[in-house]
Design a protein around this motif. Structure first.
Motif, PDB file in Angstrom:
ATOM      1  N   VAL A 194     -74.261  44.271  16.792  1.00 29.58           N
ATOM      2  CA  VAL A 194     -74.458  45.982  16.607  1.00 29.58           C
ATOM      3  C   VAL A 194     -75.426  45.813  17.662  1.00 29.58           C
ATOM      4  O   VAL A 194     -75.324  46.882  18.467  1.00 29.58           O
ATOM      5  N   ARG A 195     -75.990  44.971  18.374  1.00 28.98           N
ATOM      6  CA  ARG A 195     -76.636  44.645  19.634  1.00 28.98           C
ATOM      7  C   ARG A 195     -75.389  44.476  20.735  1.00 28.98           C
ATOM      8  O   ARG A 195     -75.745  45.109  21.952  1.00 28.98           O
ATOM      9  N   GLU A 196     -74.222  44.763  20.272  1.00 26.23           N
ATOM     10  CA  GLU A 196     -73.579  44.996  21.506  1.00 26.23           C
ATOM     11  C   GLU A 196     -72.472  45.591  21.497  1.00 26.23           C
ATOM     12  O   GLU A 196     -72.115  46.011  20.531  1.00 26.23           O
ATOM     13  N   ALA A 197     -72.189  46.051  22.617  1.00 29.17           N
ATOM     14  CA  ALA A 197     -71.769  47.721  22.810  1.00 29.17           C
ATOM     15  C   ALA A 197     -70.163  47.701  22.131  1.00 29.17           C
ATOM     16  O   ALA A 197     -69.733  48.098  21.437  1.00 29.17           O
ATOM     17  N   GLY A 198     -69.613  45.907  23.067  1.00 31.69           N
ATOM     18  CA  GLY A 198     -68.079  46.418  22.772  1.00 31.69           C
ATOM     19  C   GLY A 198     -67.836  45.196  21.326  1.00 31.69           C
ATOM     20  O   GLY A 198     -66.887  46.037  21.086  1.00 31.69           O
ATOM     21  N   ALA A 199     -69.066  45.507  20.441  1.00 32.76           N
ATOM     22  CA  ALA A 199     -68.762  44.829  18.908  1.00 32.76           C
ATOM     23  C   ALA A 199     -68.638  46.037  18.271  1.00 32.76           C
ATOM     24  O   ALA A 199     -67.560  46.146  17.254  1.00 32.76           O
ATOM     25  N   VAL A 200     -69.726  46.938  18.525  1.00 32.08           N
ATOM     26  CA  VAL A 200     -69.222  48.320  17.923  1.00 32.08           C
ATOM     27  C   VAL A 200     -68.660  48.440  18.079  1.00 32.08           C
ATOM     28  O   VAL A 200     -67.714  49.885  17.493  1.00 32.08           O
ATOM     29  N   GLU A 201     -67.772  49.067  19.775  1.00 33.31           N
ATOM     30  CA  GLU A 201     -66.867  50.148  19.255  1.00 33.31           C
ATOM     31  C   GLU A 201     -65.341  49.550  18.889  1.00 33.31           C
ATOM     32  O   GLU A 201     -64.561  50.072  18.959  1.00 33.31           O
ATOM     33  N   ALA A 202     -65.373  47.890  18.495  1.00 33.92           N
ATOM     34  CA  ALA A 202     -64.081  47.663  17.847  1.00 33.92           C
ATOM     35  C   ALA A 202     -64.341  47.720  16.620  1.00 33.92           C
ATOM     36  O   ALA A 202     -63.807  48.026  16.144  1.00 33.92           O
ATOM     37  N   MET A 203     -66.062  47.942  16.400  1.00 30.97           N
ATOM     38  CA  MET A 203     -66.087  48.231  14.816  1.00 30.97           C
ATOM     39  C   MET A 203     -65.469  49.335  14.876  1.00 30.97           C
ATOM     40  O   MET A 203     -64.335  50.143  13.274  1.00 30.97           O
ATOM     41  N   ALA A 204     -65.504  50.485  15.635  1.00 39.44           N
ATOM     42  CA  ALA A 204     -65.013  52.240  15.112  1.00 39.44           C
ATOM     43  C   ALA A 204     -63.448  51.866  14.938  1.00 39.44           C
ATOM     44  O   ALA A 204     -62.860  52.976  14.465  1.00 39.44           O
ATOM     45  N   ALA A 205     -63.051  51.655  16.322  1.00 38.57           N
ATOM     46  CA  ALA A 205     -61.758  51.408  16.588  1.00 38.57           C
ATOM     47  C   ALA A 205     -61.591  50.312  14.916  1.00 38.57           C
ATOM     48  O   ALA A 205     -59.924  51.462  14.922  1.00 38.57           O
ATOM     49  N   GLU A 206     -61.984  49.568  14.861  1.00 41.76           N
ATOM     50  CA  GLU A 206     -61.119  49.234  13.698  1.00 41.76           C
ATOM     51  C   GLU A 206     -61.291  49.795  11.985  1.00 41.76           C
ATOM     52  O   GLU A 206     -60.523  50.942  11.211  1.00 41.76           O
ATOM     53  N   ALA A 207     -61.746  50.619  12.407  1.00 37.91           N
ATOM     54  CA  ALA A 207     -62.600  51.889  10.812  1.00 37.91           C
ATOM     55  C   ALA A 207     -61.335  53.524  10.802  1.00 37.91           C
ATOM     56  O   ALA A 207     -60.453  53.130  10.220  1.00 37.91           O
ATOM     57  N   GLU A 208     -60.559  53.190  12.759  1.00 41.30           N
ATOM     58  CA  GLU A 208     -60.129  53.893  12.702  1.00 41.30           C
ATOM     59  C   GLU A 208     -57.970  53.214  11.892  1.00 41.30           C
ATOM     60  O   GLU A 208     -56.949  54.143  11.701  1.00 41.30           O
ATOM     61  N   ARG A 209     -58.240  52.394  12.587  1.00 41.26           N
ATOM     62  CA  ARG A 209     -57.108  52.319  12.311  1.00 41.26           C
ATOM     63  C   ARG A 209     -57.090  51.511  10.889  1.00 41.26           C
ATOM     64  O   ARG A 209     -55.861  51.673  10.247  1.00 41.26           O
ATOM     65  N   LEU A 210     -58.140  51.319  10.281  1.00 37.25           N
ATOM     66  CA  LEU A 210     -58.453  51.230   8.255  1.00 37.25           C
ATOM     67  C   LEU A 210     -57.925  52.697   7.754  1.00 37.25           C
ATOM     68  O   LEU A 210     -57.351  52.237   6.882  1.00 37.25           O
ATOM     69  N   HIS A 211     -58.443  53.775   8.156  1.00 38.47           N
ATOM     70  CA  HIS A 211     -58.129  54.374   7.504  1.00 38.47           C
ATOM     71  C   HIS A 211     -58.614  56.129   7.984  1.00 38.47           C
ATOM     72  O   HIS A 211     -57.953  56.748   7.657  1.00 38.47           O
ATOM     73  N   GLY A 212     -57.899  55.449   9.476  1.00 40.01           N
ATOM     74  CA  GLY A 212     -57.387  56.912  10.043  1.00 40.01           C
ATOM     75  C   GLY A 212     -58.517  57.920  11.160  1.00 40.01           C
ATOM     76  O   GLY A 212     -58.088  58.609  11.727  1.00 40.01           O
ATOM     77  N   HIS A 213     -59.537  57.082  10.750  1.00 38.57           N
ATOM     78  CA  HIS A 213     -60.733  58.486  11.381  1.00 38.57           C
ATOM     79  C   HIS A 213     -61.622  58.120  10.759  1.00 38.57           C
ATOM     80  O   HIS A 213     -62.180  57.237   9.581  1.00 38.57           O
ATOM     81  N   VAL A 241     -85.986  43.179  17.430  1.00 40.43           N
ATOM     82  CA  VAL A 241     -86.607  44.057  16.840  1.00 40.43           C
ATOM     83  C   VAL A 241     -85.419  45.209  17.515  1.00 40.43           C
ATOM     84  O   VAL A 241     -85.234  46.218  16.588  1.00 40.43           O
ATOM     85  N   LEU A 242     -86.458  45.689  18.453  1.00 37.38           N
ATOM     86  CA  LEU A 242     -85.802  46.752  19.391  1.00 37.38           C
ATOM     87  C   LEU A 242     -84.650  46.525  19.491  1.00 37.38           C
ATOM     88  O   LEU A 242     -83.826  48.064  19.804  1.00 37.38           O
ATOM     89  N   ALA A 243     -83.212  45.328  19.503  1.00 34.76           N
ATOM     90  CA  ALA A 243     -82.270  45.275  20.150  1.00 34.76           C
ATOM     91  C   ALA A 243     -80.744  46.162  18.828  1.00 34.76           C
ATOM     92  O   ALA A 243     -80.412  46.549  19.046  1.00 34.76           O
ATOM     93  N   VAL A 244     -81.865  45.506  17.682  1.00 35.73           N
ATOM     94  CA  VAL A 244     -81.172  45.667  16.574  1.00 35.73           C
ATOM     95  C   VAL A 244     -81.318  46.828  15.657  1.00 35.73           C
ATOM     96  O   VAL A 244     -80.235  47.613  16.073  1.00 35.73           O
ATOM     97  N   ASN A 245     -82.774  47.508  15.951  1.00 37.47           N
ATOM     98  CA  ASN A 245     -83.148  48.350  15.275  1.00 37.47           C
ATOM     99  C   ASN A 245     -82.421  49.955  15.925  1.00 37.47           C
ATOM    100  O   ASN A 245     -82.324  50.503  15.667  1.00 37.47           O
ATOM    101  N   LEU A 246     -82.637  49.840  16.566  1.00 37.27           N
ATOM    102  CA  LEU A 246     -82.626  51.018  17.928  1.00 37.27           C
ATOM    103  C   LEU A 246     -81.717  50.660  19.157  1.00 37.27           C
ATOM    104  O   LEU A 246     -80.998  51.594  18.660  1.00 37.27           O
ATOM    105  N   ARG A 247     -81.543  50.196  19.659  1.00 38.34           N
ATOM    106  CA  ARG A 247     -80.605  49.818  20.462  1.00 38.34           C
ATOM    107  C   ARG A 247     -78.786  50.079  19.953  1.00 38.34           C
ATOM    108  O   ARG A 247     -77.954  50.814  19.842  1.00 38.34           O
ATOM    109  N   GLY A 248     -79.119  49.241  18.561  1.00 47.41           N
ATOM    110  CA  GLY A 248     -78.247  49.037  17.709  1.00 47.41           C
ATOM    111  C   GLY A 248     -77.557  50.252  16.874  1.00 47.41           C
ATOM    112  O   GLY A 248     -76.089  50.155  16.520  1.00 47.41           O
ATOM    113  N   SER A 249     -78.854  50.809  16.392  1.00 43.85           N
ATOM    114  CA  SER A 249     -78.292  52.339  16.153  1.00 43.85           C
ATOM    115  C   SER A 249     -78.032  53.407  17.302  1.00 43.85           C
ATOM    116  O   SER A 249     -76.827  54.018  17.050  1.00 43.85           O
ATOM    117  N   ILE A 250     -78.806  53.658  18.096  1.00 42.43           N
ATOM    118  CA  ILE A 250     -77.489  54.163  19.503  1.00 42.43           C
ATOM    119  C   ILE A 250     -76.052  53.929  19.786  1.00 42.43           C
ATOM    120  O   ILE A 250     -75.459  54.672  20.245  1.00 42.43           O
TER     121      ILE A 250
END
Length: 270
Positions: A67-86, A113-122
């Motif tokens: 979750v520290r990496e912007a590209g990784a969480v963007e891929a996560m969102a895309a995977e959720a849409e691919r699997l479930h449609g939304h 700690v800030l990268a995972v807990n705060l940056r990762g959430s954002i």
């Protein structure tokens, strides 16, 4: 058979391989939602997803995400849409809580700690936003903590700062996303019996249990039920808020106040 609202929902749970996150994933799967849980280790995430699916009979997938990496969480969102449609619900739960006294704390300790807990959430919220906009609604639930927003604990000052920071983000995001039909709320767990808490030792567990008016540590399901409420249709008019799930731990102003309430576990501290 009539379908329930949950059976139409797609839920993403970051940090879902164990502890509170896994409890959240199990809760939504039991309700009938399609769940994508994540962990930093892809194999562990897939294994956890398979176990949750077997235990609940639900639709659960797992994927590796840092979750520290912007590209990784963007891929996560895309995977959720691919699997479930939304994507309807994001539970930004991924977090770390290493103990480190301030005198020994390095800049790298703070950054992690800030990268995972705060940056990762954002980053996770930002990544899921386009998918939520496409369906015209959304629920974001952050896993914060009583430590930082409400209380302090020596050795976890960087952790407390990250969890308090989540609430500053929450309020601004709630205002920004309200016109889009997206709510943003947080749960603040107290001491919950997870693998991480167990690792702190029996003496810590005894003392924490003794400080909780309800007389027991929390369970992941206690937090998961609160998260499910904030993600539900019944919570549609709630945004920018926090829900403390701590068995009353933050209510007494002192040990004397806890003792005065009547027979309880405070005696365990003496």
């Amino acid at each position: 058979m009539t379908r329930t609202p949950w059976q139409e929902r797609s839920v993403v749970v970051t940090g879902g391989t164990r502890g509170i996150g896994r409890g959240i994933a199990e809760s939504f799967a039991r309700r009938g939602a399609a769940v994508l849980l994540t962990g930093r280790d892809a194999a562990a995430a897939r294994e956890a997803a398979a176990e949750v699916a077997r235990a609940t009979g639900g639709r659960v997938a797992g994927t590796g995400v840092d979750v520290r990496e912007a590209g990784a969480v963007e891929a996560m969102a895309a995977e959720a849409e691919r699997l479930h449609g939304h994507v309807d619900v994001l539970c930004a739960n991924a977090g770390v809580f290493p103990e480190k006294p301030l005198r020994e704390m390095t800049a790298a300790d703070v950054d992690e700690v800030l990268a995972v807990n705060l940056r990762g959430s954002i980053l996770a919220v930002r990544a899921c936003l386009p998918a939520m906009e496409r369906v015209g609604r959304g629920r974001v639930v952050l896993t914060s903590s009583i430590t930082g927003p409400t209380t302090g604990y020596a050795g976890w000052s960087h952790y407390g700062a990250s969890k308090a920071g989540q609430l500053g983000f929450l309020r601004g995001a709630a205002l920004e996303l309200a016109p889009l039909g997206i709510t943003v709320n947080a749960v603040l767990p107290g001491n919950v019996r997870t693998e991480g808490l167990e690792g702190l030792g029996e003496e810590y567990l005894r003392r924490m249990t003794a400080s909780i008016p309800l007389g027991r540590l929390g369970e992941p399901a206690d937090v998961a039920d609160a998260v499910a409420f904030l993600a539900s249709d019944e919570a549609a008019f709630i945004t920018g808020q926090t829900l403390t799930v701590d068995g009353g731990q933050t209510v007494p102003e002192s040990l004397d106040a806890l003792a005065a309430a009547g027979p309880g576990t405070v005696a365990g501290l003496r």
